[in-house]
Design a protein around this motif. Structure first.
Motif, PDB file in Angstrom:
ATOM      1  N   SER A 178       0.875  -1.224  -0.026  1.00 38.96           N
ATOM      2  CA  SER A 178       0.061  -0.045   0.026  1.00 38.96           C
ATOM      3  C   SER A 178       0.979   1.168   0.033  1.00 38.96           C
ATOM      4  O   SER A 178       2.052   1.239   0.282  1.00 38.96           O
ATOM      5  CB  SER A 178      -0.879   0.006   1.207  1.00 38.96           C
ATOM      6  N   ALA A 179       0.346   2.439  -0.372  1.00 41.37           N
ATOM      7  CA  ALA A 179       1.046   3.583  -0.204  1.00 41.37           C
ATOM      8  C   ALA A 179       1.292   3.971   1.145  1.00 41.37           C
ATOM      9  O   ALA A 179       2.428   4.747   1.201  1.00 41.37           O
ATOM     10  CB  ALA A 179      -0.044   4.642  -0.698  1.00 41.37           C
ATOM     11  N   THR A 180       0.846   3.682   1.972  1.00 42.55           N
ATOM     12  CA  THR A 180       1.183   3.838   3.381  1.00 42.55           C
ATOM     13  C   THR A 180       2.432   3.111   3.819  1.00 42.55           C
ATOM     14  O   THR A 180       3.190   3.672   4.330  1.00 42.55           O
ATOM     15  CB  THR A 180      -0.022   3.312   4.494  1.00 42.55           C
ATOM     16  N   ARG A 211       5.496   5.999   4.572  1.00 44.81           N
ATOM     17  CA  ARG A 211       5.038   6.368   5.771  1.00 44.81           C
ATOM     18  C   ARG A 211       6.069   7.228   6.327  1.00 44.81           C
ATOM     19  O   ARG A 211       7.259   7.066   6.368  1.00 44.81           O
ATOM     20  CB  ARG A 211       4.341   5.506   6.694  1.00 44.81           C
ATOM     21  N   GLY A 253     -12.921   4.190  -0.242  1.00 39.82           N
ATOM     22  CA  GLY A 253     -11.821   3.880   0.506  1.00 39.82           C
ATOM     23  C   GLY A 253     -11.902   3.468   1.905  1.00 39.82           C
ATOM     24  O   GLY A 253     -13.034   2.913   2.121  1.00 39.82           O
ATOM     25  N   THR A 299      -6.420   7.060  10.295  1.00 38.93           N
ATOM     26  CA  THR A 299      -6.166   7.369   8.777  1.00 38.93           C
ATOM     27  C   THR A 299      -7.271   6.907   7.859  1.00 38.93           C
ATOM     28  O   THR A 299      -7.831   6.183   7.916  1.00 38.93           O
ATOM     29  CB  THR A 299      -4.778   7.106   8.587  1.00 38.93           C
ATOM     30  N   ASP A 356      -7.590   6.468   3.720  1.00 36.51           N
ATOM     31  CA  ASP A 356      -7.099   6.051   2.195  1.00 36.51           C
ATOM     32  C   ASP A 356      -8.135   5.961   1.372  1.00 36.51           C
ATOM     33  O   ASP A 356      -8.837   4.980   1.476  1.00 36.51           O
ATOM     34  CB  ASP A 356      -6.222   4.783   2.478  1.00 36.51           C
ATOM     35  N   ARG A 406      -5.003   9.146  -5.828  1.00 32.02           N
ATOM     36  CA  ARG A 406      -5.461   8.814  -4.379  1.00 32.02           C
ATOM     37  C   ARG A 406      -4.701   9.699  -3.496  1.00 32.02           C
ATOM     38  O   ARG A 406      -3.789  10.480  -3.583  1.00 32.02           O
ATOM     39  CB  ARG A 406      -4.588   7.443  -4.190  1.00 32.02           C
ATOM     40  N   ASP A 416      -3.807   9.628   0.504  1.00 36.01           N
ATOM     41  CA  ASP A 416      -3.389   8.904   1.806  1.00 36.01           C
ATOM     42  C   ASP A 416      -2.924   9.783   2.916  1.00 36.01           C
ATOM     43  O   ASP A 416      -1.831  10.384   2.928  1.00 36.01           O
ATOM     44  CB  ASP A 416      -2.313   7.794   1.538  1.00 36.01           C
ATOM     45  N   SER A 417      -3.774   9.964   4.056  1.00 39.13           N
ATOM     46  CA  SER A 417      -3.360  10.741   5.168  1.00 39.13           C
ATOM     47  C   SER A 417      -2.207  10.497   5.954  1.00 39.13           C
ATOM     48  O   SER A 417      -1.638  11.014   6.585  1.00 39.13           O
ATOM     49  CB  SER A 417      -4.767  10.979   5.953  1.00 39.13           C
ATOM     50  N   ASP A 464       1.122   4.537  -9.338  1.00 39.16           N
ATOM     51  CA  ASP A 464       1.249   5.084  -7.850  1.00 39.16           C
ATOM     52  C   ASP A 464       2.307   5.942  -7.627  1.00 39.16           C
ATOM     53  O   ASP A 464       3.277   5.838  -6.796  1.00 39.16           O
ATOM     54  CB  ASP A 464       1.541   3.945  -6.827  1.00 39.16           C
TER      55      ASP A 464
END
Length: 505
Positions: free
Chosen positions: A2-4, A8, A90, A98, A100, A124, A126-127, A145
């Motif tokens: 994932s982007a997280t 991160r 999401g 958070t 997403d 996207r 992502d917080s 991505d």
């Protein structure tokens, strides 16, 4: 992955707390009391609005004679405005607090003149990673991505500050974009969840109370927990209204500190250090320049503000000097020797002026009104005792055109202005670390990262460079082909020769 997991950063905790305050009550209400403890809460009906960068949009539709085409659920605001991506869905992580979200819509950016075609899709937000990503198709190759911007996540998720990444600089064709301010981004829920009784059963980690309208703007009151204690702990009787601190600051008074970021004009900076002028850019007196031949920061603001009248006047310390065409001036000096110092920015209900002391070839003129300013909003609002105005449009005035030797036309667009002023001595200004700045430093012809292909087409007469009149703001270097580069160099030589003839006459 994932982007997280990919990106991160240490600010994830702060972003999580801010996101939780907005989303916690709504997410719990969506699931109902029986499932409030679930870690992954589905979200839907969101929209993301982001303009990438205002000066980039101006470049595409202006100098590049190109276009933006938004399809598949995306749209663009009128007047070459920002882009909106829709049907965002999401998850909300109720453990990490958070969000997403992925959004529908595609954006195609095309210029036949400058020979580029770019497509963005699967945008996207992502917080946790605090970033915007998208699938990017360029030169027939799609990369998934791609991180385009870092985001300073806020409680309301509206007008969040963005900073363009190195990957964004590669995508949009300008090395100067890396680390530059992008347009603000807003993520809002347009389709609220349907829940007739939005009052969930309290859980060990949070107690959420919601107003009758179950939207993401509902007031959230959280009990202390390992996640929220640092900045969000509150008793049921405590107010969570983030606007309350602003009421403690007087509506008018003196400015305690402040910074102004302005690049003059990206293509001019590239011209000065490029192969035509072979010059250098230096800063002094408290000013600094961002790395990669970036924008300039002027500091130590003084002045006055009035948030009731929406007026502001701020003077900033520091100077920037541009030198080029060594040996071309009289006695073997510089043909281009220009200093801008003592900048002042004024705003009155969203409009104002940018003035500076201008010294060219040894002659100084004080308080030259270089540009008319136009902010995105007429309101001046203090947040955490700081008034911020980003991406303020700067348009060359008639007086500015005269000061720049007549090689500009009044109405030419300069680089946008970003300013922040502190209303109290302990207020924290954004970007205070100045990691890429270099007070008193210089950018030379050998170290400039942007090449001469983006140079201006002139030299100086009575003070200022001529090449900026016809070049675009933040012009991507990669967008200009060999033919354009030769034309720019030829134009610069012709105008410089004209200046020499005027001098000799």
């Amino acid at each position: 992955m994932s982007a997280t997991e990919r990106r991160r950063r240490p600010i994830a905790l702060a972003a999580a707390v801010a996101t939780a305050a907005t989303l916690g009550a709504t997410a719990l209400a969506t699931l109902g009391a029986g499932s409030a403890s679930a870690a992954e809460v589905p979200l839907s009906g969101y929209e993301l609005t982001w303009g990438i960068k205002q000066s980039y949009r101006s470049y595409v539709t202006g100098m590049a004679a190109g276009s933006f085409t938004a399809t598949d659920g995306a749209s663009q605001a009128a007047g070459n405005g920002a882009f909106t991506f829709t049907e965002g869905s999401g998850t909300y992580d109720s453990t990490a607090h958070t969000v997403d979200l992925g959004f529908k819509g595609s954006l195609r950016i095309v210029s036949e003149l400058h020979r580029f075609e770019i497509a963005l899709s699967d945008v996207r937000f992502d917080s946790a990673a605090a970033e915007i990503t998208a699938d990017v198709t360029k030169s027939g190759t799609t990369t998934q991505d791609v991180p385009l911007a870092d985001v300073t996540v806020t409680r309301a998720m509206t007008d969040m500050t963005t900073t363009l990444t190195k990957e964004a600089a590669d995508v949009f064709g300008s090395a100067s974009y890396e680390g530059a301010a992008g347009d603000p981004v807003t993520v809002v829920q347009k389709t609220p969840p349907q829940s007739p009784t939005p009052t969930p059963t309290p859980t060990p980690t949070a107690t959420a109370t919601q107003s009758p309208s179950p939207t993401p703007t509902a007031t959230a009151t959280q009990s202390p927990s390992p996640t929220a204690t640092a900045s969000e702990s509150a008793s049921p009787s405590a107010s969570a209204d983030p606007s309350e601190p602003a009421a403690e600051v007087p509506a008018q008074g003196d400015i305690a500190d402040g910074t102004l970021d302005w690049g003059v004009k990206q293509s001019f900076r590239a011209y000065v250090v490029g192969g035509v002028a072979n010059g250098e850019i230096t800063t002094s007196g408290g000013a600094s320049q961002a790395g990669g031949n970036g924008v300039f920061t002027f500091t130590d603001a003084i002045g006055a503000y009035d948030t009731d009248a929406d007026t502001l006047s701020a003077d900033f310390k520091g100077a920037v000097t541009f030198k080029g065409h060594k040996g071309a001036g009289e006695n073997g000096g510089y043909g281009l020797d220009l200093t801008l110092a003592n900048l002042r920015a004024t705003l009155d209900e969203g409009t104002g002026e940018l003035t500076a002391d201008v010294t060219s070839l040894g002659e100084k003129t004080e308080d030259v009104v270089l540009a008319d300013l136009k902010a995105g909003s007429s309101d001046l609002t203090a947040e955490n005792d700081v008034i911020t105005a980003d991406d303020v449009t700067a348009t060359l005035t008639a007086a500015g055109a005269k000061a720049f030797g007549g090689f500009y036309t009044a109405g030419s667009e300069l680089d946008p202005v970003d300013l922040s002023v502190a209303l109290t001595a302990d207020a924290e200004l954004p970007g205070g670390d100045d990691e890429e700045g270099s007070t008193g430093g210089s950018t030379g012809g050998s170290s400039g990262t942007t090449g001469s292909t983006t140079g201006g087409t002139g030299s100086t007469t009575g003070g200022v460079t001529g090449g900026l009149a016809s070049t675009g703001s933040d012009l991507p270097v990669a967008a200009l082909g060999t033919t354009a580069a030769v034309a720019v160099a030829a134009g610069a030589g012709a105008v410089f020769a004209m200046r020499r003839r005027r001098t000799e006459a």
